[in-house]
Design an enzyme around this catalytic site. Structure first.
Site, mmCIF file in Angstrom:
data_model
loop_
_atom_site.group_PDB
_atom_site.id
_atom_site.type_symbol
_atom_site.label_atom_id
_atom_site.label_comp_id
_atom_site.label_asym_id
_atom_site.label_seq_id
_atom_site.Cartn_x
_atom_site.Cartn_y
_atom_site.Cartn_z
ATOM 1 N N ARG A 89 -10.269 -14.521 18.303
ATOM 2 C CA ARG A 89 -10.557 -13.148 18.752
ATOM 3 C C ARG A 89 -9.290 -12.328 18.584
ATOM 4 O O ARG A 89 -8.176 -12.813 18.851
ATOM 5 C CB ARG A 89 -10.981 -13.154 20.212
ATOM 6 N N LYS A 111 6.207 -11.582 16.127
ATOM 7 C CA LYS A 111 7.445 -11.632 15.338
ATOM 8 C C LYS A 111 7.227 -11.040 13.954
ATOM 9 O O LYS A 111 8.145 -10.946 13.152
ATOM 10 C CB LYS A 111 7.909 -13.087 15.169
ATOM 11 N N HIS A 125 -19.311 -9.691 16.441
ATOM 12 C CA HIS A 125 -19.195 -10.825 17.371
ATOM 13 C C HIS A 125 -20.430 -11.716 17.124
ATOM 14 O O HIS A 125 -21.340 -11.774 17.941
ATOM 15 C CB HIS A 125 -19.170 -10.269 18.798
ATOM 16 N N ARG A 155 -15.606 -15.691 29.165
ATOM 17 C CA ARG A 155 -16.774 -16.442 28.705
ATOM 18 C C ARG A 155 -16.608 -17.043 27.325
ATOM 19 O O ARG A 155 -16.873 -18.211 27.111
ATOM 20 C CB ARG A 155 -18.000 -15.520 28.571
ATOM 21 N N THR A 156 -16.229 -16.217 26.367
ATOM 22 C CA THR A 156 -16.301 -16.669 24.981
ATOM 23 C C THR A 156 -15.353 -17.847 24.757
ATOM 24 O O THR A 156 -15.740 -18.875 24.219
ATOM 25 C CB THR A 156 -15.997 -15.507 24.015
#
Ligand code: NCD
Length: 309
Positions: free
Chosen positions: A107, A86, A135, A57-58
């Protein structure tokens, strides 16, 4: 707050007026978010989507928001495909990304990670979930949903249920709702209680909250029932998750018996905590929440990019 150029990292940045600005802007985005029209407000702007943790969704709602307003999107999805594996620092990734994009949505599994990247970059960075921390755009769309469902935000009783310890959505939402004189009922097992840091913030603002393990009783008193998923990926010991699995399950029968007027929300994904037969209850708002997410993300993107609809 001055939105233009701002990073959106935490609910703490928002006062009541800021939240109202976002919600009003979101309302103007409805024709574009509801697929009736394509817009050109963000034409010439490029958004980088950096998703180092699973999302459906996000990420897609941010990308939809950008595309439907005429902007463009580049993505880096999955930590294993990024230079972070890395050993690149988030600060350096931030330095790099500003050469490509006008705005970054990110995120990441670690608390505070989005802020670290934001320090390295001079374009606005939006936190789409940093570990168990926050969030904030989910909370803005949650508030937008509550306002649409109930016609108001002031003076409501909100029951939050499930994993209040690791659930970042409830951390941000309780802080944002505190500007509207909310009363909270926190329903969770003792091990998954709302963190002390959030409770302290609520106390400082004289916000009433109580903690219980009894969901049925909380349902009778609440206007909104905010269900959450037990955050399996945050448990160090898988046995701990197994212990809580199946703990709080909302069914249609329970809603009809305890409080048929309840507005039922969930940030999704739902796993087992709301049964599918609940979806037809009039107050089941969790799929409407998803639709609202596009309008709210359009608003946030436009505001930080200094564009008004
Ligand atoms: C939430 C998240 O990622 O924190 N999902 C979402 O953004 N809609 C909730 C969750 O994963 O349980």
């Amino acid at each position: 707050m001055e939105f233009k150029g701002a990073d959106i990292l935490s609910a703490k940045q928002f006062n009541r007026g800021d939240i109202e600005t976002v919600l009003k802007t979101a309302a103007k985005m409805e024709p574009f978010a509801s697929k009736k029209k394509w817009g050109d407000l963000l034409q010439g702007k490029l958004m980088a989507s950096l998703f180092y943790e699973p999302s459906t969704r996000t990420r897609l709602s941010f990308e939809t928001a950008m595309n439907r307003l005429g902007g463009r999107v580049i993505s880096s999805v999955g930590m294993q495909f990024s230079s972070l594996t890395k050993g690149e620092t988030l600060y350096d990734t931030g330095r790099v990304i500003e050469n490509f994009a006008d705005v970054v949505v990110m995120r990441h599994p670690d608390d505070g990670s989005v802020e670290k990247l934001a320090r390295g970059t001079n374009v606005p960075v939006i936190n789409a979930g940093d570990g168990a921390n926050e969030h904030p755009t989910q909370s803005l769309l949650d508030l937008y949903t509550i306002q649409k469902e109930l016609g108001q935000l002031d003076g409501l009783t909100i029951a939050m249920v499930g994993d209040l310890k690791f659930g970042r959505t409830v951390h941000s939402l309780s802080q944002m709702l505190s500007h509207f004189g909310a009363e909270f009922i926190f329903v969770s097992p003792p091990e998954l209680k709302m963190p002390e840091s959030i409770c302290r913030l609520l106390k400082e603002k004289n916000i009433t909250y109580r903690e219980t393990t009894d969901m049925a009783e909380a349902m009778k008193q609440a206007n909104v029932l905010y269900m959450t998923r037990i955050q399996q990926e945050r448990f160090e010991d898988p046995k701990e998750y197994e212990k809580h699995k199946g703990g709080y399950i909302l069914t249609r029968e329970l809603v009809e018996e305890k409080n048929p007027k309840l507005v039922i929300m969930h940030p999704l994904p739902r796993i087992w905590e709301i049964t599918a037969d609940t979806d037809d209850v009039p107050g089941a708002a969790y799929f409407r929440q998803v639709a609202n997410g596009v309008a709210v993300r359009m608003a946030v993107l436009a505001l930080v990019l200094g564009k008004s609809p």
